[in-house]
Design a protein around this motif. Structure first.
Motif, PDB file in Angstrom:
ATOM      1  N   GLY A   1      42.587  51.844 -23.163  1.00 26.90           N
ATOM      2  CA  GLY A   1      43.790  52.191 -23.922  1.00 26.90           C
ATOM      3  C   GLY A   1      43.690  51.779 -25.377  1.00 26.90           C
ATOM      4  O   GLY A   1      44.011  52.551 -26.284  1.00 26.90           O
ATOM      5  N   GLN A   2      43.234  50.549 -25.607  1.00 20.20           N
ATOM      6  CA  GLN A   2      43.074  50.071 -26.987  1.00 20.20           C
ATOM      7  C   GLN A   2      41.938  50.810 -27.691  1.00 20.20           C
ATOM      8  O   GLN A   2      42.033  51.128 -28.877  1.00 20.20           O
ATOM      9  CB  GLN A   2      42.822  48.559 -27.005  1.00 20.20           C
ATOM     10  N   ALA A   3      40.888  51.123 -26.948  1.00 20.84           N
ATOM     11  CA  ALA A   3      39.757  51.862 -27.534  1.00 20.84           C
ATOM     12  C   ALA A   3      40.210  53.257 -27.964  1.00 20.84           C
ATOM     13  O   ALA A   3      39.804  53.756 -29.022  1.00 20.84           O
ATOM     14  CB  ALA A   3      38.611  51.954 -26.535  1.00 20.84           C
ATOM     15  N   ALA A   4      41.070  53.898 -27.157  1.00 22.27           N
ATOM     16  CA  ALA A   4      41.579  55.231 -27.507  1.00 22.27           C
ATOM     17  C   ALA A   4      42.425  55.153 -28.772  1.00 22.27           C
ATOM     18  O   ALA A   4      42.311  56.012 -29.662  1.00 22.27           O
ATOM     19  CB  ALA A   4      42.397  55.808 -26.350  1.00 22.27           C
ATOM     20  N   LYS A   5      43.251  54.121 -28.871  1.00 23.72           N
ATOM     21  CA  LYS A   5      44.078  53.951 -30.073  1.00 23.72           C
ATOM     22  C   LYS A   5      43.199  53.734 -31.304  1.00 23.72           C
ATOM     23  O   LYS A   5      43.427  54.327 -32.362  1.00 23.72           O
ATOM     24  CB  LYS A   5      45.039  52.769 -29.891  1.00 23.72           C
ATOM     25  N   GLN A   6      42.175  52.893 -31.161  1.00 26.19           N
ATOM     26  CA  GLN A   6      41.273  52.628 -32.285  1.00 26.19           C
ATOM     27  C   GLN A   6      40.506  53.887 -32.687  1.00 26.19           C
ATOM     28  O   GLN A   6      40.312  54.147 -33.878  1.00 26.19           O
ATOM     29  CB  GLN A   6      40.306  51.507 -31.927  1.00 26.19           C
ATOM     30  N   PHE A   7      40.092  54.677 -31.701  1.00 25.09           N
ATOM     31  CA  PHE A   7      39.374  55.916 -32.002  1.00 25.09           C
ATOM     32  C   PHE A   7      40.270  56.867 -32.790  1.00 25.09           C
ATOM     33  O   PHE A   7      39.845  57.435 -33.808  1.00 25.09           O
ATOM     34  CB  PHE A   7      38.883  56.596 -30.716  1.00 25.09           C
ATOM     35  N   THR A   8      41.510  57.029 -32.338  1.00 25.21           N
ATOM     36  CA  THR A   8      42.448  57.915 -33.026  1.00 25.21           C
ATOM     37  C   THR A   8      42.699  57.417 -34.443  1.00 25.21           C
ATOM     38  O   THR A   8      42.708  58.207 -35.390  1.00 25.21           O
ATOM     39  CB  THR A   8      43.774  58.026 -32.241  1.00 25.21           C
ATOM     40  N   SER A   9      42.885  56.115 -34.597  1.00 19.73           N
ATOM     41  CA  SER A   9      43.105  55.533 -35.931  1.00 19.73           C
ATOM     42  C   SER A   9      41.915  55.789 -36.854  1.00 19.73           C
ATOM     43  O   SER A   9      42.087  56.212 -37.994  1.00 19.73           O
ATOM     44  CB  SER A   9      43.345  54.025 -35.838  1.00 19.73           C
ATOM     45  N   ALA A  10      40.718  55.519 -36.354  1.00 18.33           N
ATOM     46  CA  ALA A  10      39.515  55.712 -37.171  1.00 18.33           C
ATOM     47  C   ALA A  10      39.336  57.184 -37.558  1.00 18.33           C
ATOM     48  O   ALA A  10      38.875  57.489 -38.654  1.00 18.33           O
ATOM     49  CB  ALA A  10      38.278  55.215 -36.419  1.00 18.33           C
ATOM     50  N   LEU A  11      39.717  58.069 -36.661  1.00 17.84           N
ATOM     51  CA  LEU A  11      39.544  59.504 -36.894  1.00 17.84           C
ATOM     52  C   LEU A  11      40.527  60.048 -37.918  1.00 17.84           C
ATOM     53  O   LEU A  11      40.148  60.874 -38.756  1.00 17.84           O
ATOM     54  CB  LEU A  11      39.693  60.262 -35.572  1.00 17.84           C
ATOM     55  N   CYS A  12      41.790  59.575 -37.887  1.00 19.51           N
ATOM     56  CA  CYS A  12      42.758  60.273 -38.729  1.00 19.51           C
ATOM     57  C   CYS A  12      43.762  59.423 -39.504  1.00 19.51           C
ATOM     58  O   CYS A  12      44.515  59.983 -40.300  1.00 19.51           O
ATOM     59  CB  CYS A  12      43.506  61.307 -37.888  1.00 19.51           C
ATOM     60  N   PHE A  13      43.794  58.096 -39.324  1.00 18.60           N
ATOM     61  CA  PHE A  13      44.782  57.313 -40.059  1.00 18.60           C
ATOM     62  C   PHE A  13      44.585  57.454 -41.567  1.00 18.60           C
ATOM     63  O   PHE A  13      43.472  57.344 -42.085  1.00 18.60           O
ATOM     64  CB  PHE A  13      44.739  55.826 -39.674  1.00 18.60           C
ATOM     65  N   GLY A  14      45.686  57.705 -42.271  1.00 16.99           N
ATOM     66  CA  GLY A  14      45.654  57.834 -43.726  1.00 16.99           C
ATOM     67  C   GLY A  14      45.193  59.192 -44.212  1.00 16.99           C
ATOM     68  O   GLY A  14      45.183  59.455 -45.417  1.00 16.99           O
TER      69      GLY A  14
END
Length: 187
Positions: free
Chosen positions: A64-77
């Motif tokens: 779950g945390q890995a999925a959140k981190q992946f999404t953040s790295a892919l598109c945050f900002g």
């Protein structure tokens, strides 16, 4: 001849207008979990978006945390396009999120093994193929022998919460007998 020229000009005009169509871009300002994010519209309105057709592990679940981190790295900002405007029962906008470079975030999560195709809401053959490839390559959550789909995980958590409440309600009420009552009962 005149009809062909007129048709050709009309076709070129339609293509030109279609290509120059201004698409609204949103900035990703928050990632709540792997499949839920907050976008900021050009008019500074905050929009919570649930990614359509995919389901990531819950934050308290394995990966779950890995999925959140992946999404953040892919598109945050980053600036993204939002495709879809349906709403779920929680008031979130449900849709696909596409980066400016054309990367579909929903599909990328499944492709990299951080989400399941949410078959209840998706019949996409492309997502099914991406999930199958991620499984075969043991990417992300597919490293586990038998990963639990998030819909089963949520159902199990809900069942446990209900059972806990039932146990609290069904606890026997130990009434104390008054001393006077105890004395009269004993012979």
């Amino acid at each position: 001849m005149l009809k062909k020229s007129l048709f050709l000009c009309l076709l070129v005009l339609i293509i030109f207008i279609g290509c120059n169509k201004n698409e609204t871009l949103y900035k990703v300002v928050g990632v709540k979990d792997g499949d839920t994010m907050v976008l900021l519209s050009p008019d500074k309105q905050s929009i919570t978006v649930r990614l359509a057709e995919v389901d990531c592990p819950e934050k308290s679940q394995a990966f779950g945390q890995a999925a959140k981190q992946f999404t953040s790295a892919l598109c945050f900002g980053k600036m993204v396009k939002l495709v879809g405007n349906q709403h779920d029962r929680y008031g979130r906008t449900v849709g696909e999120v596409v980066l400016e470079n054309g990367t579909n975030v929903n599909h990328e999560l499944v492709k990299q093994g951080y989400a399941w195709q949410y078959r209840t809401y998706s019949k996409s053959m492309e997502l099914a193929m991406l999930e199958q490839q991620a499984r075969q390559n043991r990417l992300g959550l597919w490293q586990d022998e038998n990963p639990t789909p998030p819909w089963n995980f949520r159902k199990e958590e809900k069942t446990q919460r209900v059972e806990k409440k039932v146990k609290k309600v069904k606890k026997p009420n130990k009434k104390r007998r008054s001393r006077k009552h105890q004395d009269t009962v004993a012979f």
